[in-house]
Motif scaffolding. Structure first.
Motif, PDB file in Angstrom:
ATOM      1  N   ASN A   2       1.189  -1.242  -0.071  1.00 38.92           N
ATOM      2  CA  ASN A   2      -0.017   0.008   0.222  1.00 38.92           C
ATOM      3  C   ASN A   2       1.029   1.401  -0.084  1.00 38.92           C
ATOM      4  OD1 ASN A   2      -2.664   1.673   0.126  1.00 38.92           O
ATOM      5  ND2 ASN A   2      -1.731   1.922   2.335  1.00 38.92           N
ATOM      6  N   GLY A  21       4.393   1.120   0.355  1.00 39.00           N
ATOM      7  CA  GLY A  21       5.808   1.067  -0.160  1.00 39.00           C
ATOM      8  C   GLY A  21       6.898   1.027   1.030  1.00 39.00           C
ATOM      9  N   ARG A  75      19.975   6.026  12.208  1.00 43.20           N
ATOM     10  CA  ARG A  75      19.968   6.798  11.317  1.00 43.20           C
ATOM     11  C   ARG A  75      20.539   6.056  10.097  1.00 43.20           C
ATOM     12  NH1 ARG A  75      17.323  11.278  12.223  1.00 43.20           N
ATOM     13  NH2 ARG A  75      18.552  12.999  11.865  1.00 43.20           N
ATOM     14  N   HIS A  78      19.693   3.257   7.080  1.00 42.11           N
ATOM     15  CA  HIS A  78      18.303   2.550   6.570  1.00 42.11           C
ATOM     16  C   HIS A  78      18.548   0.959   6.744  1.00 42.11           C
ATOM     17  CE1 HIS A  78      20.542   1.714   2.831  1.00 42.11           C
ATOM     18  NE2 HIS A  78      19.769   1.041   2.483  1.00 42.11           N
ATOM     19  N   GLU A  98      15.782  -2.072 -16.187  1.00 42.85           N
ATOM     20  CA  GLU A  98      16.981  -1.848 -15.054  1.00 42.85           C
ATOM     21  C   GLU A  98      16.750  -0.520 -14.856  1.00 42.85           C
ATOM     22  OE1 GLU A  98      21.335  -3.258 -16.343  1.00 42.85           O
ATOM     23  OE2 GLU A  98      20.112  -2.768 -18.122  1.00 42.85           O
ATOM     24  N   TYR A 133      18.774   7.943  -2.835  1.00 45.14           N
ATOM     25  CA  TYR A 133      19.084   8.535  -1.305  1.00 45.14           C
ATOM     26  C   TYR A 133      18.369  10.159  -1.423  1.00 45.14           C
ATOM     27  CZ  TYR A 133      22.338   4.926   0.042  1.00 45.14           C
ATOM     28  OH  TYR A 133      22.787   3.746   0.546  1.00 45.14           O
ATOM     29  N   TRP A 193       3.679   0.154 -10.466  1.00 45.05           N
ATOM     30  CA  TRP A 193       2.881   0.486  -9.283  1.00 45.05           C
ATOM     31  C   TRP A 193       3.720   1.367  -8.572  1.00 45.05           C
ATOM     32  CZ3 TRP A 193       4.795   0.455  -4.330  1.00 45.05           C
ATOM     33  CH2 TRP A 193       3.959   0.547  -3.186  1.00 45.05           C
ATOM     34  N   PRO A 225       3.011   3.754  -4.791  1.00 44.95           N
ATOM     35  CA  PRO A 225       2.347   3.759  -3.551  1.00 44.95           C
ATOM     36  C   PRO A 225       1.446   4.868  -3.332  1.00 44.95           C
ATOM     37  CG  PRO A 225       4.605   4.905  -3.015  1.00 44.95           C
ATOM     38  CD  PRO A 225       4.445   4.435  -4.518  1.00 44.95           C
ATOM     39  N   GLY A 280      16.414   7.427   7.795  1.00 46.12           N
ATOM     40  CA  GLY A 280      16.659   6.019   7.942  1.00 46.12           C
ATOM     41  C   GLY A 280      15.633   5.340   7.246  1.00 46.12           C
ATOM     42  N   ASP A 281      14.269   5.659   6.860  1.00 51.81           N
ATOM     43  CA  ASP A 281      13.269   4.955   6.265  1.00 51.81           C
ATOM     44  C   ASP A 281      13.606   4.621   4.981  1.00 51.81           C
ATOM     45  OD1 ASP A 281      11.695   5.102   8.550  1.00 51.81           O
ATOM     46  OD2 ASP A 281      10.045   6.275   7.607  1.00 51.81           O
ATOM     47  N   GLU A 282      13.346   3.521   4.316  1.00 46.75           N
ATOM     48  CA  GLU A 282      13.306   3.024   2.999  1.00 46.75           C
ATOM     49  C   GLU A 282      11.725   3.002   2.503  1.00 46.75           C
ATOM     50  OE1 GLU A 282      15.994  -0.065   1.957  1.00 46.75           O
ATOM     51  OE2 GLU A 282      14.818  -0.456  -0.108  1.00 46.75           O
ATOM     52  N   ARG A 283      11.529   3.441   1.267  1.00 46.04           N
ATOM     53  CA  ARG A 283      10.279   3.223   0.837  1.00 46.04           C
ATOM     54  C   ARG A 283      10.281   3.062  -0.714  1.00 46.04           C
ATOM     55  NH1 ARG A 283       6.010   7.524   3.229  1.00 46.04           N
ATOM     56  NH2 ARG A 283       6.431   6.277   5.273  1.00 46.04           N
ATOM     57  N   LEU A 284       9.512   2.108  -1.043  1.00 43.65           N
ATOM     58  CA  LEU A 284       9.309   2.094  -2.726  1.00 43.65           C
ATOM     59  C   LEU A 284       8.780   3.119  -3.236  1.00 43.65           C
ATOM     60  CD1 LEU A 284       8.181  -1.517  -3.900  1.00 43.65           C
ATOM     61  CD2 LEU A 284      10.577  -0.488  -3.954  1.00 43.65           C
ATOM     62  N   ARG A 293       7.537  -0.100  -8.186  1.00 43.09           N
ATOM     63  CA  ARG A 293       7.676  -1.236  -8.842  1.00 43.09           C
ATOM     64  C   ARG A 293       7.519  -1.277 -10.302  1.00 43.09           C
ATOM     65  NH1 ARG A 293       8.182  -5.476  -5.364  1.00 43.09           N
ATOM     66  NH2 ARG A 293       7.262  -5.127  -3.287  1.00 43.09           N
ATOM     67  N   LEU A 331      13.103  -2.115  -8.970  1.00 39.53           N
ATOM     68  CA  LEU A 331      12.500  -1.224  -8.012  1.00 39.53           C
ATOM     69  C   LEU A 331      12.878   0.098  -8.142  1.00 39.53           C
ATOM     70  CD1 LEU A 331      12.896  -3.750  -4.907  1.00 39.53           C
ATOM     71  CD2 LEU A 331      11.096  -3.506  -6.400  1.00 39.53           C
ATOM     72  N   ARG A 382      13.587   3.225  -5.380  1.00 38.24           N
ATOM     73  CA  ARG A 382      13.569   3.142  -4.117  1.00 38.24           C
ATOM     74  C   ARG A 382      13.881   4.485  -3.472  1.00 38.24           C
ATOM     75  NH1 ARG A 382      17.343  -0.532  -1.471  1.00 38.24           N
ATOM     76  NH2 ARG A 382      19.114   0.408  -2.887  1.00 38.24           N
ATOM     77  N   ILE A 413      15.297   6.197   0.115  1.00 37.94           N
ATOM     78  CA  ILE A 413      15.828   5.992   1.315  1.00 37.94           C
ATOM     79  C   ILE A 413      16.502   7.491   1.839  1.00 37.94           C
ATOM     80  CG2 ILE A 413      18.017   5.171   2.556  1.00 37.94           C
ATOM     81  CD1 ILE A 413      18.207   3.215   0.372  1.00 37.94           C
ATOM     82  N   LEU A 445      25.507  11.503   0.092  1.00 37.86           N
ATOM     83  CA  LEU A 445      24.755  10.571  -0.514  1.00 37.86           C
ATOM     84  C   LEU A 445      23.562  11.383  -1.437  1.00 37.86           C
ATOM     85  CD1 LEU A 445      24.342   7.739   1.907  1.00 37.86           C
ATOM     86  CD2 LEU A 445      25.950   7.635   0.283  1.00 37.86           C
TER      87      LEU A 445
END
Lengths: 393, 429
Positions: free
Chosen positions: A59, A61, A87, A89, B7, B13, B238, B240, B297-301, B304, B318, B320, B322, B329
């Protein structure tokens, strides 16, 4: 040998989770992903059934917590605790522990975050080094009593770790060859004298080994870092070297582009105590005297369990800021010999990013009594700069 | 068997608080080979529409003679077994071959010879109604199920015999039914009209400046069509909940905005049509997504990236996100994304410069076309530099110092316009 359905890495039969990507393999409720019992998304609360096998919520991600975010291996009197910190990931640190009768093998590796897949390199290297030494000690029970054969075995373990790290693939168009630090340690009571422990370490990079007694912690390793080399070569005073922007740049590591694989080596005979290996995520937070700080942190949980001590050391790093991944491997020789193993308990994942939840967690040792250095005087976390020839564009 | 892979090139980041992700997706087909596939297990259909309006008689009949030669060359290039038809386009559309309206022929030495015999006799007389030509082609394609459909459309003039609305409706009714490469002969046709056709029907548009270049162009277009082995590929994305897909653009070999072509698969997933593919080609797409901000620190898509090949979903890559507070970064600019951002800027500079020139704004045109010269020079768009040099005198390509040429051939200005969206790919080090 099965393969992880999420990342296709080989997985040991009966493994509970994938050591490469952290995906749940046995479908238990603790860390299950994409199973009917999976917990809801930690971010949006969507039911666990909509979380894909690779750990992303279908939903919102959000990447679900990975088993390696906080991992505990309790084989008391040998334990390992590793944590992602607050901090980063992902957790690019990893360790491995082993025991053969009265001998222990400890390994800690810290993935170099400016390279590709460092979390895979650290895992592969740590396990390869541990397996190499455990096999050598099992084959030759007097190995650790013989300085020459012991050092050969330590070097062989580093070589096997290097071979494992080199196997990790680069990413097309990525940052550089997968790399990590390594510190390996072996300990065993001196034959016919259980009041003395023979300890040997070998390392590349800035992950460290300490011997911790009730009175002191003694650092056994000497970092392969820019600052340490300046100081050792007499080129700079410690204060100036440590203040330099390059201070924490490591000068030796494991990986395909490692240019110097000659490990640091040290051996000593010590009084009973605890054998500690750790990544810089821990010792960075000991502003002036890491040994003193570590010794204090290690003893604030007494008379708690060895696992409690390891948790306490990791929690000290988290409470000090948790800017880096932190790993602690510990072996307990306080009585001069290894106690019989206690029944193995399953590692309970604890949420290191939610202080409220962890305080309620029965598996976490209380640490209110810890008195650490002023957090405002923390060192910056280690910057693992890539070697010049792998700099990214 | 043709294999597809996607690809993703991106900097995953994001700085604390950032919400926009850029990624370049390279889609590559392999394993099928670029030559004509002997046995597809399905029909390949080729329809050639030639403009037979009165203006084709100009230049002493050179245009219509060239059109006959070019169409015969295209017929010769058809792989045996291909279903084909030739349509004459005037005020309406007329079947040239097969002679009976609504039919197609299967290519073999006999039918090819018959078709060429008919084409050799074709005469030019009448108007130009491109919408009616497309509808006629669409009617033929509709008679053959599950086929790989391609059309070559030639015109030498503007769409004068029908309204713009009729053309737009005709284009809309053909979307997804067949792909169309549109070609304008000479300089009396309207770039916007043919660009609407080719863009909606996932084809290309180009100028054929003089009749003697037509035969080679038709041969090449037909040969390329014969390489297509997979009729219907879609980029399936896809994204989110709470995100916005800001754009999906093909950026190589040409720039083409696909954003408006989204076809919903489910509330979070859309298909973007990529048309037919050979077994050996590669194209790049630039996507930009805004997603809800995560904590450090979160990672989310972000997405896709999947491919739907003839409706079958293929493994994904993917995009991504971060979040980090490490600027080393988050400030890295991905090479592929930077390159295609520059290529889009180049195409815009050419379009803006030509528009200013047409509006009589010499200063604006000089500025924009100078910028285009500089960008093309920097990025290595050698062909685009050559096209620009026919419209401006370049004093210093490095700084983009140019002067508008006093005399510009209309064909050169049109070629620059119509080819401004051609890109070069990232120089793989």
């Amino acid at each position: 040998m099965a393969a992880c359905p999420a990342c296709s890495e080989p997985a040991a039969d009966g493994a509970e989770w994938c050591e490469a990507c952290g995906a749940d393999l046995d479908g238990d409720a603790e860390s299950a992903l994409a199973t009917p019992d999976a917990p809801p998304c930690v971010s949006c609360g969507e039911p666990g059934t909509s979380i894909a096998a690779d750990g992303y919520c279908g939903n919102c991600g959000h990447k679900q917590p990975d088993a390696r975010d906080h991992l505990e291996i309790d084989q008391t009197p040998v334990v390992l605790v590793t944590d992602r910190g607050k901090r980063h990931h992902r957790n690019e640190d990893m360790g491995a522990i082993g025991r053969v009768d009265q001998a222990v093998v400890l390994v800690v590796c810290d993935g170099v975050s400016t390279t590709d897949n460092p979390e895979q390199a650290s895992l592969a290297a740590a396990e390869a080094a541990r397996d190499s030494l455990v096999e050598a000690i099992e084959t030759d029970s007097t190995l650790l009593a013989d300085n020459e054969r012991r050092d050969v075995a330590l070097r062989a373990a580093i070589e096997r770790a290097q071979a494992a790290a080199v196997e990790i693939p680069k990413i097309t168009g990525g940052k550089g060859s997968p790399s990590c630090t390594i510190v390996v340690g072996v300990a065993e009571p001196v034959a016919d004298n259980t009041d003395q422990i023979a300890v040997s370490v070998a390392w590349l990079g800035d992950s460290r080994a300490y011997w911790v007694t009730a009175d002191a912690a003694t650092q056994l390793t000497m970092d392969h870092s820019w600052a340490q080399e300046q100081i050792a070569d007499g080129l700079m005073e410690a204060e100036a070297a440590n203040a330099d922007a390059r201070a924490h740049t490591i000068t030796r590591w494991l990986g395909a582009d490692a240019h110097l694989l000659e490990p640091g080596m040290a051996s000593t005979v010590v009084d009973p105590g605890r054998f500690l290996l750790c990544s810089d995520g821990l010792w960075n937070y000991a502003a002036d005297d890491p040994a003193m700080t570590i010794q204090m942190a290690a003893h604030t949980s007494e008379p708690d369990s060895l696992l409690g001590t390891a948790q306490n050391l990791v929690r000290f790093a988290l409470d000090s800021g948790g800017l880096d991944n932190t790993t602690v491997a510990l072996a307990d020789y306080r009585t001069g010999s290894l106690p019989e193993p206690s029944p193995v308990t399953t590692a309970q994942p604890i949420d290191n990013n939610d202080d409220q939840a962890s305080e309620d967690d029965a598996t976490t040792a209380p640490i209110e009594s810890y008195v650490g250095p002023d957090p405002s005087q923390q060192h910056e976390p280690t910057q693992h700069l890539p070697p010049e020839d792998t700099s990214v564009d | 068997m043709t294999d597809f892979r996607a690809e993703v090139f991106q900097n995953e980041y994001l700085h604390e608080g950032a919400d926009t992700l850029d990624a370049v997706v390279t889609v590559t087909s392999t394993g099928g080979g670029a030559s004509a596939a002997p046995d597809l297990g399905r029909n390949r259909v080729e329809i050639i529409v030639i403009d037979c309006s009165g203006s084709m008689n100009e230049d002493g009949g050179a245009k219509i003679r060239a059109a006959r030669q070019a169409t015969m060359a295209a017929i010769d290039t058809l792989a045996d077994g291909t279903l084909f038809a030739v349509i004459a386009g005037v005020d309406g559309a007329y079947a040239l071959y097969p002679a009976k309206a609504g039919e197609v022929a299967r290519a073999n030495p006999n039918t090819k010879a018959e078709a060429k015999g008919v084409v050799a006799q074709v005469r030019a007389k009448g108007g130009t109604a491109i919408g009616s030509w497309l509808l006629a082609a669409g009617g033929l394609f509709n008679t053959i199920p599950d086929s790989i459909n391609h059309c070559i459309l030639l015109t030498d003039g503007k769409n004068q015999s029908e309204s713009d609305r009729v053309l737009n409706d005709a284009i809309a009714s053909c979307v997804g039914l067949f792909q169309c490469d549109a070609r304008g002969l000479g300089t009396d046709w309207n770039i916007d009209e043919l660009r609407r056709v080719s863009s909606s029907l996932l084809g290309t548009v180009d100028i054929i400046p003089s009749p003697d270049q037509m035969e080679a162009e038709f041969r090449a277009l037909t040969a390329n069509a014969m390489t297509k082995q997979v009729g219907d590929v879609a980029l399936r994305l896809w994204t989110p909940q709470g995100s916005q897909l800001q754009f999906v653009k093909q950026v190589a070999p040409t720039i083409d905005d696909l954003t408006a072509k989204a076809a919903p698969v489910n509330p979070l997933t859309n298909d973007y049509p990529l048309g037919a593919w050979s077994g050996d080609e590669s194209r790049d797409y630039h996507i930009r997504i805004r997603i809800p901000v995560g904590a450090v620190g979160d990672e989310r898509l972000g997405a896709r990236v999947m491919l739907a090949v003839d409706g079958v979903e293929q493994p994904s890559a993917l995009v991504r996100a971060i979040w980090t507070n490490d600027e080393a970064l988050s400030t890295r600019i991905n090479r592929e994304v930077a390159h295609y951002t520059g290529q889009a800027e180049l195409a815009d500079a050419i379009a803006d410069g030509l528009a200013a020139r047409d509006a009589g704004d010499a200063d604006g045109a000089t500025l924009k076309l100078g910028k285009a010269v500089k960008l093309a020079h920097e990025a290595g768009n050698g062909d685009t530099v050559k096209l620009l040099e026919k419209v401006v005198d370049v004093e210093d390509p490095a700084t983009g110092t140019v002067r508008l040429k006093r005399q510009v051939e209309q064909a050169d200005a049109m070629a620059l316009d119509v080819r401004s969206t051609r890109t070069v790919r990232v120089n793989k080090k």
